[in-house]
Every structure is written in structure tokens, then in C-alpha cells.
Enzyme design. Sequence first.
Site, mmCIF file in Angstrom:
data_model
loop_
_atom_site.group_PDB
_atom_site.id
_atom_site.type_symbol
_atom_site.label_atom_id
_atom_site.label_comp_id
_atom_site.label_asym_id
_atom_site.label_seq_id
_atom_site.Cartn_x
_atom_site.Cartn_y
_atom_site.Cartn_z
ATOM 1 N N HIS A 191 -6.197 1.712 -2.283
ATOM 2 C CA HIS A 191 -5.675 1.036 -1.094
ATOM 3 C C HIS A 191 -6.416 1.480 0.165
ATOM 4 C CE1 HIS A 191 -1.780 -0.732 -2.661
ATOM 5 N NE2 HIS A 191 -2.210 -0.011 -3.685
ATOM 6 N N CYS A 212 -6.806 -2.871 -5.874
ATOM 7 C CA CYS A 212 -5.716 -2.540 -6.795
ATOM 8 C C CYS A 212 -5.528 -3.644 -7.849
ATOM 9 C CB CYS A 212 -4.440 -2.255 -6.007
ATOM 10 S SG CYS A 212 -3.224 -1.269 -6.909
ATOM 11 N N GLU A 261 -6.176 0.266 3.101
ATOM 12 C CA GLU A 261 -5.428 0.080 4.354
ATOM 13 C C GLU A 261 -4.754 1.360 4.826
ATOM 14 O OE1 GLU A 261 -2.412 0.115 1.348
ATOM 15 O OE2 GLU A 261 -4.280 -1.022 1.443
#
Length: 376
Positions: free
Chosen positions: A353, A263, A355
Amino acid sequence: MTATGAAPRPRVPAVLVLEDGRTFRGFAFGAVGETFGEAVFSTGMTGYQETLTDPSYHRQVVVMTAPHVGNTGMNDEDQESGRIWVSGYVVRDPSRVASSWRARRGLEEDLTAQGVVGIGGVDTRALTRHLRERGAMRVGIFSGTAIAGDAAMLARVRATPGMAGADLANEVSCARPYVVPAVGRRRFTVAALDLGMKSMTPRRMAERGIEVHVLPATATAEQVEALEPDGVFLSNGPGDPDTADLSVVRAALDRGTPVFGICFGHELLGRALGFRTYKLKYGHRGINQPVQDRATGKVEITAHNHGFAVDAPLDGTAVTPYGRAEVSHVCLNDDVVEGLVLLDRPAFSVQYHPEAAAGPHDAGHLFDRFAALMEG
């Protein structure tokens, strides 16, 4: 299944005013008062708790495109930081009851307790279409005694700063370094620059045997080097990437230390390689964005939250101060650069992202790739 939530309260009128003069009327949802920020929309149908507590949304007023928000309430496990970061919250139909066995309180309870001014009862479909056509813009939400004449409220909105040129990473970063220990045997040590990092990110690395030393955004290249890390991680975060210092990134590239950016961190790697960044018309925000890995042709559904992008050539190989670079991933909606890879040094980045908090798990393998890069 447990139902929880505060007792219904009388609805207070509220007004949303965009900087181009368009207004939407509804009722106060959360704290009563006024707030300002950049109006953006998120296309996720779930994961609102992770969105609210994501530091990348600092100084933004988030419009939820899903019409019904708050169904599962708020819990103590899914927080991505220690507080709600959005400047304001816009929903169409807030749930009257929070129904989940994990819920500890209702969404509006948390918004009110943390002083987050929101608005409900808004035609969020019309508002989203307006932002797609006109672009993300400054906005104000006014409720209760803060409501004034339309001209006065519009003047207040136009007096607030925009997101271009905003240096916000220092405002959301950790105050001091801390360590997230590896789960099981420690395989690697990583220095992670906290530019607005979500709590799930170091946990994903720890699950892979990585001891993560989280450093404030103000950390120097010397402080990073003192850790003798096996890799350097550049996190997500808010603001304009043109305002960020690149010394840590450049020092890691100079040393040949493996670098992984996501990001905002992806944008910093792009700038360090000599590419410019630019502001997108309305950005990518949500957990359903299709991205293609250009090396394999595989399409992954990914979680995004960014209003800026890297301007790199989609085709061919670019020559940078650190060797050859290529665009590794691209958004299938609009061809925005979603990933970079250096061919002559151990560094790569993605604009999204991995995660997955909240979001799909398609990109989780990128943490394995980072570990393989450090091992290699």
C-alpha cells in the site's frame, strides 16, 4: 492533550475459538454477541483506526500483535472508509483512556456502536505464534449469552466459509461512480476500479494533479474506455483474486493504457499476465514489512494487508500475452513476489500500500511513477 472514553462497564466473559479447536478466554471488547471470520494478525504498533476501516479486512478477525491498543482513541479524520469492516477484533490490553487532542471518542465506543464483536484480555503473543505455525484459519468470538459448550462453538466455526474462493470485492466497492478532483491543475484522468479502495489512495493521486474517476468493481471495460482515461488504477480489496473478473485489466493492456495495481490489483495484473495466485500460510499484515526494489537494491518499509500472492519467477524474464514481465520487488522476510513490471507495455504493480495510511511513506514515489508513465 485530551482524555476521552466511555465510562468503564462490567466486563462480560468472552471466548475465541479457532477451527483447529484451540480456545482463548477473555472479556468482551466492543459489541457483545458472536462473530466469525478468518483469523489474521497485524504487526503494526499504531494505525489501528485505518486498519479497522480498511475494506480489505472484510470478513476477517484481526489480532493485534501490539499489546496496548486504543491509546489515541478514534477521530473523524483518519477513517479509510465510512465504517469499520473487520468482522472481529482481538486485543490483549485495551487502553482504559483515549488520550489525544484529536480523539473524539474511545475505540470501544466505535466498536460497540457499529456492532463489532471483539475480545480483550487474550494472550495475543501465543495466538499469533499459533497462527504463524498453523496458518490463518476460521475463527469465532463468542461473548455473553452466545457462549455455549466448546464442541458447539467449534461446530459453529467450522460451518462458516473460508477465504479461499471468496468473492468479496463487490461487497465493499462503491455503489456508484464518483470523482475525486485534481488538486490544482489537472494533468491526467485516471479510471480507478474500486475493489475495496481506501479513501487516502485517490487523494494521493489527486495531490499529483490526477482527476480520479472511481468506478464500482462491477464496471465494464466499455465503461472504463468511455472515460478516455490516461491511466487505469486497480485498487486493494478483500477476497480470493481467482474469483475476480479480468476484462477491465485485459482491455487496458490491449489498448496500451498505463496500468498501476496495488495489493488485490497487483494480483489481478498478475493473473492477466498468466501467472497463478495462491494463498499464503498466514499473509502479510502490518506497516513494517521490508521490501526490496530489485532494480535499485533499495529497501523500503511498507504497509501490507494481503493473504494471497502471485506465483511468478523471481529470476529472469517471463514471456506473457502482453510481452515480457519481471518481478520488480520482493519481500525480504520470505521472498514473496511484491511487484511486477511489464517491459513492453506501460504497466506495473506492487503487493503493498503506497498510500501509507497508516504506515511509512517510503513507497509514495510509486504514484509519481504512475504519473510519469502516463506522461511518457
